[in-house]
Design a protein around this motif. Structure first.
Motif, PDB file in Angstrom:
ATOM      1  N   LEU A 120       0.697  -1.432   0.248  1.00  0.00           N
ATOM      2  CA  LEU A 120      -0.106   0.194   0.332  1.00  0.00           C
ATOM      3  C   LEU A 120       0.312   1.371  -0.179  1.00  0.00           C
ATOM      4  O   LEU A 120       0.444   1.972  -0.786  1.00  0.00           O
ATOM      5  N   ARG A 121       1.658   1.232   0.768  1.00  0.00           N
ATOM      6  CA  ARG A 121       3.035   2.120   0.707  1.00  0.00           C
ATOM      7  C   ARG A 121       3.443   2.521  -0.638  1.00  0.00           C
ATOM      8  O   ARG A 121       3.276   3.554  -1.293  1.00  0.00           O
ATOM      9  N   ALA A 122       4.000   1.154  -1.035  1.00  0.00           N
ATOM     10  CA  ALA A 122       4.979   1.967  -2.782  1.00  0.00           C
ATOM     11  C   ALA A 122       3.721   2.451  -3.481  1.00  0.00           C
ATOM     12  O   ALA A 122       3.707   2.785  -4.243  1.00  0.00           O
ATOM     13  N   SER A 123       2.419   1.449  -3.419  1.00  0.00           N
ATOM     14  CA  SER A 123       1.456   2.142  -4.218  1.00  0.00           C
ATOM     15  C   SER A 123       1.306   3.682  -4.392  1.00  0.00           C
ATOM     16  O   SER A 123       1.139   4.536  -5.107  1.00  0.00           O
ATOM     17  N   GLY A 124       1.104   4.155  -3.776  1.00  0.00           N
ATOM     18  CA  GLY A 124       1.121   6.287  -3.291  1.00  0.00           C
ATOM     19  C   GLY A 124       0.307   6.331  -3.244  1.00  0.00           C
ATOM     20  O   GLY A 124      -0.230   7.742  -2.902  1.00  0.00           O
ATOM     21  N   TYR A 125      -0.212   5.320  -2.282  1.00  0.00           N
ATOM     22  CA  TYR A 125      -1.830   5.661  -1.681  1.00  0.00           C
ATOM     23  C   TYR A 125      -1.031   7.185  -0.516  1.00  0.00           C
ATOM     24  O   TYR A 125      -0.357   6.338   0.536  1.00  0.00           O
ATOM     25  N   ARG A 126      -2.648   8.248  -0.063  1.00  0.00           N
ATOM     26  CA  ARG A 126      -1.911   8.590   1.015  1.00  0.00           C
ATOM     27  C   ARG A 126      -3.748   8.695   2.071  1.00  0.00           C
ATOM     28  O   ARG A 126      -4.517   9.021   1.571  1.00  0.00           O
TER      29      ARG A 126
END
Length: 515
Positions: A13-19
């Motif tokens: 999830l972090r790698a996907s760019g989600y904020r």
């Protein structure tokens, strides 16, 4: 529904760019996109395009909690239940959490401990927007535990935890709607002490459980509905809570007959599956809607209580059912609604209007019949000449005003009557109406019926309108009605004589003479 994303761990999830973002920011961003695309944000909500809908959109753009204030049947709940469409279709959550913790911004002890233990391998699941909406109908027995939560002593004893530990909390419906939209219907019904419990959520966006030092930040868009009548009859909104509701938006009933007709067309169950096709001429749809308009102006109806749009929906369904039943009895494959079917509308009216003292004296059924009669009188004269216009220059010479009915009234003045049984098959029904001199020609001259059945229905409506204006007498029985000359009705004890120069009845006489 699109499939949920395949991301299943915190690291992915972090790698996907989600904020992370707050639910109000999320709703605001999606509303902006819908408005820029020209989408209909609240499909099916009619009559509010220039009033309520823009105010709701303004509140959402301003990241406001808001309340919809209006009488019963003004689409308040429907608007609120459309708000989840402005949420993202899918959002990530820590798998197994009770309050839908954001993996990058966890607030519960369970989620924090799980992420601390497993790091980027912490499991992530996906939550659809349909599961991010919570709703509660406020009732006097609603408790703080229902809405916010309480300490679970059994959990504390089993796990040997103190009451100050977050893990002993049994969460209520609002925390379980964390990162979503929560609505409370009929807010004034909540007891004041329960309303006080909402103050922290509105102001600080967190919850407190009893007196223990447990504070959990909750991200939720709060929406309320209320009926103005409730402020005096069942309770009120406490001032501190009302002060924290950013926007108060007033709803209203349809202001134009056409809008009301379209709302009823949208809501009523008209396409039946019983093998009978029921045609509903537009004039009957207008009459049904006019019944509600008459009720909202009647001195016999409690205007503080309101007249719900559900009245017209139920009335139209009853009207169609009456025609459908008659067709089934006669083995007909299709039929058309008749004026005599309007009697079937009365149960929908009596159950949905609150009467004042004078209305109670007249009786619910009498008031309902009078409202239907007034609706017929108001609508039919927009299709046929107005019989209250005695002479209007060219009108009297060209068949306008009362002159248009001279031949019809003359036929009745010779002692003729029309007997219309409620369950008459169409041939016998049409035969009765065709006996009246000039009635068919009158309808042909001013309307364009598409079928013989539609023409016959309009002919009966013309007779009913003349009765409503005291130009024909009417004898109502359980199995139907008879129309006769007004003087003949007086002599037969079926009505009350009113001279031709005084057709405008006051309301009291109107209610007493109908039926």
């Amino acid at each position: 529904m699109a499939d949920a994303p395949q991301i299943s761990t915190l690291g992915d999830l972090r790698a996907s760019g989600y904020r992370p973002r707050s639910v109000k920011d999320e709703v605001r961003a999606n509303l902006i996109g819908r408005l820029q695309a020209g989408d209909d944000v609240f499909p099916g909500i009619l009559g509010f395009d220039r009033t309520v809908v823009p105010q709701v959109q303004n509140a959402l753009l301003g990241r406001h909690d808001f309340i919809l204030l209006g009488l019963r049947g003004q689409a308040k709940s429907r608007i609120v239940r459309m708000l989840p469409s402005l949420l993202d279709e899918w959002v990530p959550e820590v798998e197994g959490t009770e309050i839908h913790d954001d993996p990058l911004d966890p607030v519960s002890k369970y989620a924090r401990d799980l992420i601390a233990e497993r790091g980027d391998d912490a499991p992530v699941s996906w939550l659809h927007r349909s599961a991010r909406y919570g709703e509660k109908l406020a009732t006097p027995d609603t408790s703080i535990a229902d809405l916010i939560g309480d300490i679970d002593p059994i959990k504390a004893a089993t796990r040997k935890l103190t009451y100050a530990d977050e893990e002993v909390i049994h969460f209520g419906i609002i925390p379980r709607t964390h990162r979503g939209i929560f609505a409370i219907n009929e807010l004034p019904d909540l007891q004041p002490r329960i309303q006080v419990g909402l103050l922290n959520i509105m102001e600080e966006q967190d919850i407190q459980i009893r007196g223990f030092n447990v504070r959990i930040p909750i991200d939720v868009l709060m929406v309320f509905t209320a009926n103005p009548e409730d402020y005096t009859n069942r309770g009120s909104i406490i001032t501190p809570l009302k002060d924290r509701i950013d926007s108060q938006i007033l709803t209203h009933y349809p202001r134009e007959l056409g809008i009301g007709v379209e709302i009823t067309r949208q809501e009523a169950w008209a396409e039946r599956d019983g093998g009978v096709k029921v045609a509903v001429p537009h004039v009957f749809r207008e009459i049904v809607e006019q019944v509600a308009f008459e009720a909202r102006a009647s001195e016999y109806v409690d205007q503080k209580s309101g007249v719900s749009a559900r009245l017209t929906r139920a009335a139209l369904e009853d009207l169609i059912s009456a025609a459908e039943r008659r067709a089934l009895v006669h083995g007909e494959a299709e039929t058309t609604v008749r004026a005599s079917d309007l009697e079937a509308v009365e149960p929908a009216v009596t159950g949905k209007v609150e009467l004042v003292y004078e209305g109670e004296q007249e009786g619910a059924q009498g008031v309902a019949r009078a409202l239907v009669g007034k609706a017929v009188a108001a609508i039919v004269k927009t299709y046929l000449p107005d019989p209250t216009e005695k002479a209007s220059g060219a009108g009297s010479g060209s068949g306008g005003g009362r002159a248009a009915y001279r031949e019809v009234l003359g036929w009745f003045s010779r002692g003729n009557t029309v007997d219309l049984d409620t369950d008459l098959a169409f041939p016998a029904y049409a035969q009765q109406l065709d006996r009246v001199d000039g009635l068919g020609a009158l309808v042909d001259a001013h309307t364009t019926p598409t079928t013989p059945a539609e023409k016959a229905s309009m002919m009966e409506l013309a007779l009913e309108m003349l009765h409503q204006h005291s130009l024909l007498g009417k004898d109502v029985a359980d199995d139907g009605a008879s129309y006769a000359d007004m003087m003949g009705s007086v002599l037969s004890g079926l009505g009350s004589f009113r001279p031709d120069d005084d057709d405008d009845l006051d309301d009291e006489d109107e209610y007493r003479r109908f039926g």
